[in-house]
Design an enzyme around this catalytic site. Structure first.
Site, PDB file in Angstrom:
ATOM      1  N   ASN A  92       0.874  -1.162   0.000  1.00 55.88           N
ATOM      2  CA  ASN A  92       0.000   0.000   0.000  1.00 55.88           C
ATOM      3  C   ASN A  92       0.921   1.223   0.000  1.00 55.88           C
ATOM      4  O   ASN A  92       1.483   1.597   1.030  1.00 55.88           O
ATOM      5  CB  ASN A  92      -0.857  -0.075   1.278  1.00 55.88           C
ATOM      6  CG  ASN A  92      -1.962   0.944   1.312  1.00 55.88           C
ATOM      7  OD1 ASN A  92      -1.878   1.973   0.648  1.00 55.88           O
ATOM      8  ND2 ASN A  92      -2.989   0.666   2.091  1.00 55.88           N
ATOM      9  N   ARG A 127      -2.265  -1.712  -3.902  1.00 55.49           N
ATOM     10  CA  ARG A 127      -3.325  -0.703  -3.939  1.00 55.49           C
ATOM     11  C   ARG A 127      -2.918   0.324  -4.983  1.00 55.49           C
ATOM     12  O   ARG A 127      -1.839   0.922  -4.886  1.00 55.49           O
ATOM     13  CB  ARG A 127      -3.447  -0.036  -2.575  1.00 55.49           C
ATOM     14  CG  ARG A 127      -4.425   1.101  -2.583  1.00 55.49           C
ATOM     15  CD  ARG A 127      -4.467   1.777  -1.236  1.00 55.49           C
ATOM     16  NE  ARG A 127      -5.351   2.920  -1.287  1.00 55.49           N
ATOM     17  CZ  ARG A 127      -5.250   3.964  -0.487  1.00 55.49           C
ATOM     18  NH1 ARG A 127      -4.308   4.007   0.427  1.00 55.49           N
ATOM     19  NH2 ARG A 127      -6.093   4.958  -0.591  1.00 55.49           N
ATOM     20  N   HIS A 155     -11.000   5.929  -2.244  1.00 55.17           N
ATOM     21  CA  HIS A 155     -11.232   5.141  -1.015  1.00 55.17           C
ATOM     22  C   HIS A 155     -12.173   3.964  -1.290  1.00 55.17           C
ATOM     23  O   HIS A 155     -12.811   3.437  -0.373  1.00 55.17           O
ATOM     24  CB  HIS A 155     -11.867   5.984   0.121  1.00 55.17           C
ATOM     25  CG  HIS A 155     -10.998   7.054   0.678  1.00 55.17           C
ATOM     26  ND1 HIS A 155     -11.497   8.288   1.065  1.00 55.17           N
ATOM     27  CD2 HIS A 155      -9.667   7.099   0.923  1.00 55.17           C
ATOM     28  CE1 HIS A 155     -10.503   9.029   1.532  1.00 55.17           C
ATOM     29  NE2 HIS A 155      -9.380   8.333   1.445  1.00 55.17           N
ATOM     30  N   ARG A 181      -6.593  19.110   3.078  1.00 58.69           N
ATOM     31  CA  ARG A 181      -7.250  19.424   1.795  1.00 58.69           C
ATOM     32  C   ARG A 181      -8.544  20.194   2.031  1.00 58.69           C
ATOM     33  O   ARG A 181      -9.277  19.908   2.977  1.00 58.69           O
ATOM     34  CB  ARG A 181      -7.576  18.127   1.043  1.00 58.69           C
ATOM     35  CG  ARG A 181      -6.383  17.497   0.395  1.00 58.69           C
ATOM     36  CD  ARG A 181      -6.726  16.131  -0.184  1.00 58.69           C
ATOM     37  NE  ARG A 181      -6.111  15.074   0.586  1.00 58.69           N
ATOM     38  CZ  ARG A 181      -6.365  13.775   0.440  1.00 58.69           C
ATOM     39  NH1 ARG A 181      -7.242  13.364  -0.440  1.00 58.69           N
ATOM     40  NH2 ARG A 181      -5.748  12.886   1.172  1.00 58.69           N
ATOM     41  N   GLU A 199      -8.192  -1.801   4.294  1.00 57.07           N
ATOM     42  CA  GLU A 199      -7.884  -1.822   2.861  1.00 57.07           C
ATOM     43  C   GLU A 199      -6.998  -3.015   2.502  1.00 57.07           C
ATOM     44  O   GLU A 199      -7.218  -3.687   1.501  1.00 57.07           O
ATOM     45  CB  GLU A 199      -7.146  -0.543   2.466  1.00 57.07           C
ATOM     46  CG  GLU A 199      -8.086   0.582   2.153  1.00 57.07           C
ATOM     47  CD  GLU A 199      -7.611   1.927   2.651  1.00 57.07           C
ATOM     48  OE1 GLU A 199      -6.633   1.989   3.424  1.00 57.07           O
ATOM     49  OE2 GLU A 199      -8.246   2.924   2.272  1.00 57.07           O
TER      50      GLU A 199
END
Ligand code: ADP
Length: 411
Positions: free
Chosen positions: A7, A97, A185, A246, A396
């Site tokens: 990842n 990923r 996501h 962000r 994940e």
């Protein structure tokens, strides 16, 4: 089957090894080996542990390249005190990923030169991520030889969004050029949907779910019959909710104003919107929700407190309005899921968000919500709540491992 998952983030590399038998377990198993490198302020810190209890932390030489650090991490899988296997040939498949699959790749795909060039071709959309992921694939090929590698795309789950949700209302040519809403996501939103159905004892096809992934990056997904029908992130992971650094969605007119009136460059806009906005930009304190919550209660520093409070209020306001929009798109809601760093750990954020959905008959069990830390995935709504609320640990890597296990067995 031993499945290695990589990842790769812009400033971190996480990796873990799962040992999976002939059937997939209901609950996510622990990794038999786990390694992580974080790059910050010119140095890299690596931490590795295995299931026998061996662990090692080290600061890597600042002059070393990212590639060398990752190689060193992976070598510790089969050498040194933190090893978990005795040779690289014991790894059956490697999953990666991949943040952006672009308009072509959505489903998990075996990595071929063609897949790599497709990932490279969309790396302009997510430059920090896609290039790091490609580098991970090269390193695995170098160290492990011809082991099958599988790319699992973070954009993939949202492929089922209807055109109306995927298309920006700019000129139609944008859509044709790939300027469209992809969403991100997706690996964790999909995992949470399956896990929620499992925890509720319901068929996923019968559920209307809103999943809230609230980490450093934040996004919502509206999920009907197990399929994503809307999400808050779009062409890039900048759209939608307010995040750690962000901005989330802002009026694009602000950008043209800054470019015309203050001669801002694209680079400057990119830096401010991605790295200097959100919780950090408003509070001036931190992008970390823990620090925002602490500062918002600290009466000794009233100026800091006011800005931290405002940051928190915007975060909650945008979350409430985003969830409201997702519920409207779904035409109702059976369950609301909180996941990732803030979603899993902040009872204050969950309570403030849920408070505004009391009109739907949503009621939290305040005792269950207050558990900190929350060790297990669980339902935290009151028994008479019309909408179930769940906290689910983001997984994940396990989701990627499951995809790899399934693809490998199918071939
Ligand atoms: P990423 O998106 O990088 O995977 P995480 O899902 O780990 O990140 O989320 C990281 C964020 O989670 C941190 O920046 C912090 O704001 C938040 N967080 C972690 N623990 C807590 C806590 N106990 N209370 C509130 N927020 C927390």
């Amino acid at each position: 089957m031993n499945v290695l998952v990589l990842n790769s983030g812009s400033s971190s590399q996480k990796s873990c090894l799962y040992e999976i038998g002939d059937t997939l377990p209901d609950d996510p198993p622990d990794c038999i080996w786990e390694g992580k490198i974080e790059w910050a302020e010119g140095k890299a810190e690596s931490s590795i542990k295995n299931s026998r209890g061996a662990s090692r932390k080290e600061v890597l030489p600042s002059a070393g390249s990212r590639g060398n650090a990752i190689e060193r991490l992976l070598l510790s899988l089969w050498s040194g005190e933190t090893h978990a296997i005795s040779s690289p040939s014991e790894i059956d498949v490697v999953g990666h990923r991949v943040v952006h699959g672009g308009p072509q790749y959505f489903l998990p795909a075996v990595v071929t030169p063609e897949v790599k060039s497709a990932i490279e071709s969309v790396s302009v959309f997510a430059p920090l991520h896609n290039r790091a992921e490609l580098q991970g694939m090269e390193i695995v090929a170098k160290l492990l030889g011809p082991v099958p590698q599988i790319a699992v795309f973070d954009t993939g789950f949202h492929r089922t969004m209807p055109l109306a949700a995927k298309t920006y209302p700019g000129p139609y040519e944008w859509f044709e050029q790939g300027i469209r809403r992809y969403g991100f996501h997706g690996i964790n939103h999909q995992y949470c949907a399956h896990r929620a159905a499992q925890l509720l004892g319901k068929d996923l096809n019968s559920l209307k779910l809103v999943t809230c992934h609230l980490g450093n990056g934040c996004s919502l997904a509206a999920i009907r019959e197990g399929r994503s029908v809307d999400t808050t992130m779009g062409f890039t992971p900048l759209e939608g909710l307010m995040m750690g650094t962000r901005s989330g969605s802002v009026d694009p007119g602000i950008l043209t104003y800054l470019m015309r009136q203050q001669h801002w460059s694209g680079e400057q806009l990119d830096t401010v919107l991605n790295q200097k906005s959100g919780l950090l930009g408003i509070s001036g304190i931190s992008s970390d929700m823990r620090e925002i919550l602490a500062a918002s209660k600290n009466g000794n520093e009233p100026v800091k407190m006011a800005r931290a409070k405002l940051a928190l209020e915007i975060y909650i306001h945008r979350l409430r309005s985003g969830i409201g929009a997702m519920i409207a798109v779904l035409g109702g809601i059976d369950a609301l899921v909180f996941t990732a760093g803030v979603g899993e750990n902040s009872h204050e954020v969950r309570a403030a968000v849920c408070d505004s959905f009391a009109f739907l008959g949503l009621k939290l069990d305040s005792g269950k919500n207050a558990q900190t830390p929350m060790h297990n995935d669980q339902v935290i709504s009151a028994s008479d709540s019309a909408v179930r609320v769940l906290v689910i640990h983001a997984q994940e890597d396990w989701m990627i491992a499951k995809e790899c296990w399934q693809l490998k067995r199918a071939h």
